[in-house]
Design an enzyme around this catalytic site. Sequence first.
Site, PDB file in Angstrom:
ATOM      1  N   ASP A  73      20.532  41.145  41.885  1.00 30.71           N
ATOM      2  CA  ASP A  73      20.972  40.750  40.559  1.00 30.71           C
ATOM      3  C   ASP A  73      19.912  39.891  39.869  1.00 30.71           C
ATOM      4  O   ASP A  73      19.400  38.925  40.458  1.00 30.71           O
ATOM      5  CB  ASP A  73      22.284  39.971  40.696  1.00 30.71           C
ATOM      6  CG  ASP A  73      22.925  39.642  39.377  1.00 30.71           C
ATOM      7  OD1 ASP A  73      23.323  40.582  38.670  1.00 30.71           O
ATOM      8  OD2 ASP A  73      23.027  38.443  39.056  1.00 30.71           O
ATOM      9  N   ASP A 106      48.788  43.853  44.437  1.00 27.36           N
ATOM     10  CA  ASP A 106      48.633  42.604  43.682  1.00 27.36           C
ATOM     11  C   ASP A 106      47.904  42.806  42.359  1.00 27.36           C
ATOM     12  O   ASP A 106      47.635  41.844  41.636  1.00 27.36           O
ATOM     13  CB  ASP A 106      47.920  41.542  44.529  1.00 27.36           C
ATOM     14  CG  ASP A 106      46.470  41.899  44.852  1.00 27.36           C
ATOM     15  OD1 ASP A 106      46.031  43.026  44.527  1.00 27.36           O
ATOM     16  OD2 ASP A 106      45.777  41.046  45.454  1.00 27.36           O
ATOM     17  N   ASP A 165      25.369  43.744  46.907  1.00 27.67           N
ATOM     18  CA  ASP A 165      24.767  42.984  45.818  1.00 27.67           C
ATOM     19  C   ASP A 165      24.190  41.683  46.376  1.00 27.67           C
ATOM     20  O   ASP A 165      24.840  41.003  47.183  1.00 27.67           O
ATOM     21  CB  ASP A 165      25.805  42.656  44.751  1.00 27.67           C
ATOM     22  CG  ASP A 165      25.468  43.252  43.397  1.00 27.67           C
ATOM     23  OD1 ASP A 165      24.386  42.935  42.888  1.00 27.67           O
ATOM     24  OD2 ASP A 165      26.280  44.026  42.862  1.00 27.67           O
ATOM     25  N   HIS A 171      28.507  48.268  35.856  1.00 28.96           N
ATOM     26  CA  HIS A 171      29.584  47.324  35.560  1.00 28.96           C
ATOM     27  C   HIS A 171      29.303  46.468  34.326  1.00 28.96           C
ATOM     28  O   HIS A 171      30.212  45.788  33.835  1.00 28.96           O
ATOM     29  CB  HIS A 171      29.811  46.421  36.769  1.00 28.96           C
ATOM     30  CG  HIS A 171      28.611  45.592  37.114  1.00 28.96           C
ATOM     31  ND1 HIS A 171      27.454  46.153  37.617  1.00 28.96           N
ATOM     32  CD2 HIS A 171      28.361  44.264  37.010  1.00 28.96           C
ATOM     33  CE1 HIS A 171      26.555  45.195  37.811  1.00 28.96           C
ATOM     34  NE2 HIS A 171      27.080  44.043  37.447  1.00 28.96           N
ATOM     35  N   ASP A 172      28.067  46.480  33.830  1.00 27.27           N
ATOM     36  CA  ASP A 172      27.688  45.692  32.654  1.00 27.27           C
ATOM     37  C   ASP A 172      27.513  46.534  31.392  1.00 27.27           C
ATOM     38  O   ASP A 172      27.241  45.977  30.322  1.00 27.27           O
ATOM     39  CB  ASP A 172      26.367  44.949  32.912  1.00 27.27           C
ATOM     40  CG  ASP A 172      26.533  43.768  33.850  1.00 27.27           C
ATOM     41  OD1 ASP A 172      27.646  43.212  33.921  1.00 27.27           O
ATOM     42  OD2 ASP A 172      25.546  43.399  34.515  1.00 27.27           O
ATOM     43  N   GLU A 176      17.482  44.395  39.649  1.00 28.95           N
ATOM     44  CA  GLU A 176      17.856  44.363  38.238  1.00 28.95           C
ATOM     45  C   GLU A 176      16.892  43.403  37.546  1.00 28.95           C
ATOM     46  O   GLU A 176      16.802  42.229  37.918  1.00 28.95           O
ATOM     47  CB  GLU A 176      19.288  43.870  38.070  1.00 28.95           C
ATOM     48  CG  GLU A 176      19.723  43.822  36.605  1.00 28.95           C
ATOM     49  CD  GLU A 176      20.991  43.020  36.398  1.00 28.95           C
ATOM     50  OE1 GLU A 176      21.741  43.353  35.463  1.00 28.95           O
ATOM     51  OE2 GLU A 176      21.222  42.053  37.149  1.00 28.95           O
TER      52      GLU A 176
END
Length: 564
Positions: A205, A27, A100, A331-332, A259
């Site tokens: 996070d 997908d 996370d 990822h940031d 974080e």
Amino acid sequence: MTAERAWWKEAVVYQIYPRSFNDSDGDGIGDLQGVIERLDHVADLGADVIWLNPVYESPQMDNGYDISDYRAIHEEFGTMADWEDLLEEVHDRDMRLVMDLVVNHTSNQHAWFRKSRERDPAYEDYYIWREGGTDEHGDPVPPNNWESFFGGSAWAFDQERGEYYLHLYDRSQPDLDWTNEAVRRDVFDVVQWWLEKGIDGFRMDVINLLSKGEGMPDGDPDGEWIGSEHFINGPELYGYLDDLDDETLSNYDVMTVGEMPQLTVEAARKYAGADGPLDMAFHFQHTKLDYADGERWSIGDWVLRDLKEITARWQHGLADDGWNALYWENHDQPRSVSRYGDPDEYRRESAKLLGTYLFTLQGTPYLYQGQELGMTNATWDSMGDLRDVDAINHAEELLEREGVDGYDDLKDVVGYRTRDNARTPMQWSDDENAGFTDGEPWIQVNRNYTDINAAAQRSDEDSVYNYYRRLIELREERDVLVYGDYTDLLPDHETVFAYTRSLESDEGTARALVVLHFSDEADSVELPVEYREASLLLSNYDRTDPEPASPSLAPYEARVYELR
């Protein structure tokens, strides 16, 4: 003083962004079964822990960091049974799984928020609601001038409730009100639920945003983020984290890493020191080296001396109380080889050099998927290519500036900074779509996948992947690279970063020397004569035990020595 041993200090963490890791059902979106299919790649690399980015139920406005149900799996990723299979497969490979934890905010589709906007008595105060004011023209204005990290006001007006709610990120991500004991109790229950399912820890996070300053006054309009002095490391933060640790985390053998935007060494010792509620914390000081005048949406030259100063500050600052979380990418963050290395002529050499830095400092190294291949930033030709809500919001703001005619005026800086650079699909092979999917990928594949991919690198002994394997093996074999003290030998040198690691034990003193050459031009540097007695352990060039005292260094050369 030698740091107290712990399994998570000796571990190597590999971060998986599941949406872009591997698609098992065609997908175009990575999923949990896709992660299972590729676990051996991570295990063969030598990683000990997998940090899995959010897979919870979510509208995906911010790619999973807007959670609508903490106890469910988003259908694009699979089912809870798939997640349980993943946990079992990870543990069967003697690895651990870290999830996370996103509890500063939820999605505005979460049942808590829906009930809160309806003023359900049990949930009315679950979020931060305030009445606004009016300006001199009688037009409505938000409760204060706080700015969202994603641009614009941190307040959004809700028509149903008739009040503003706080969102320090996207307007679809309302902030929870942690002053409400019921909120804290529900969050603690979520944490307990996942720990009971057998996970091995949490990456938390933006965890230092939970406590907002009393009264929430206007912020300094010239601050890095307007209002941040009132919502970063707020007055109740330590108490909230301490309660979370006492009631849940401390009952399990797990690792925690927070974080923490705008984190200082002093704050890290408080929240993640030996007596703190967390094990480690991520800071961002080295990720801003290439900001021009501190401005994120810009590109500036960076100098090695600044990296040395930041490294020394954290290596010395947490040596006796605390532990470093070491990383270049996540990822940031855009790809490190495109920021601090040479993604073109010396991509392989500079990717290896950056890895050498990461694995030879005191702290726990974190690898982001594709970093072990030396993946680079992509090319973003149009706004339509972007998926990153942060980049899109800031690009729209920049388009309103005087002298900006269109995206072509912005694409250099937006393309360099966008988080999408880290979110292009993992490059598994030179097959169509880099072997990531048989369908249409949710985000474009980096065009260089035919040259940079895992299949080619696993069989190439000189590849970035196999160099990372050797780095991980070297760190596992030598405690000095984990626990040793740090000394910078050339703090003022403009292109060479040389430092030692030293560790006292009952067997004597172990010492290592690391020499890193951050330049695309050959150079040489003289080290004290005492370093002549050394054995070369690893280099990213084919060397036969060169003398460390006065080495001639090739572009982006990295060497690790054992000192006698």
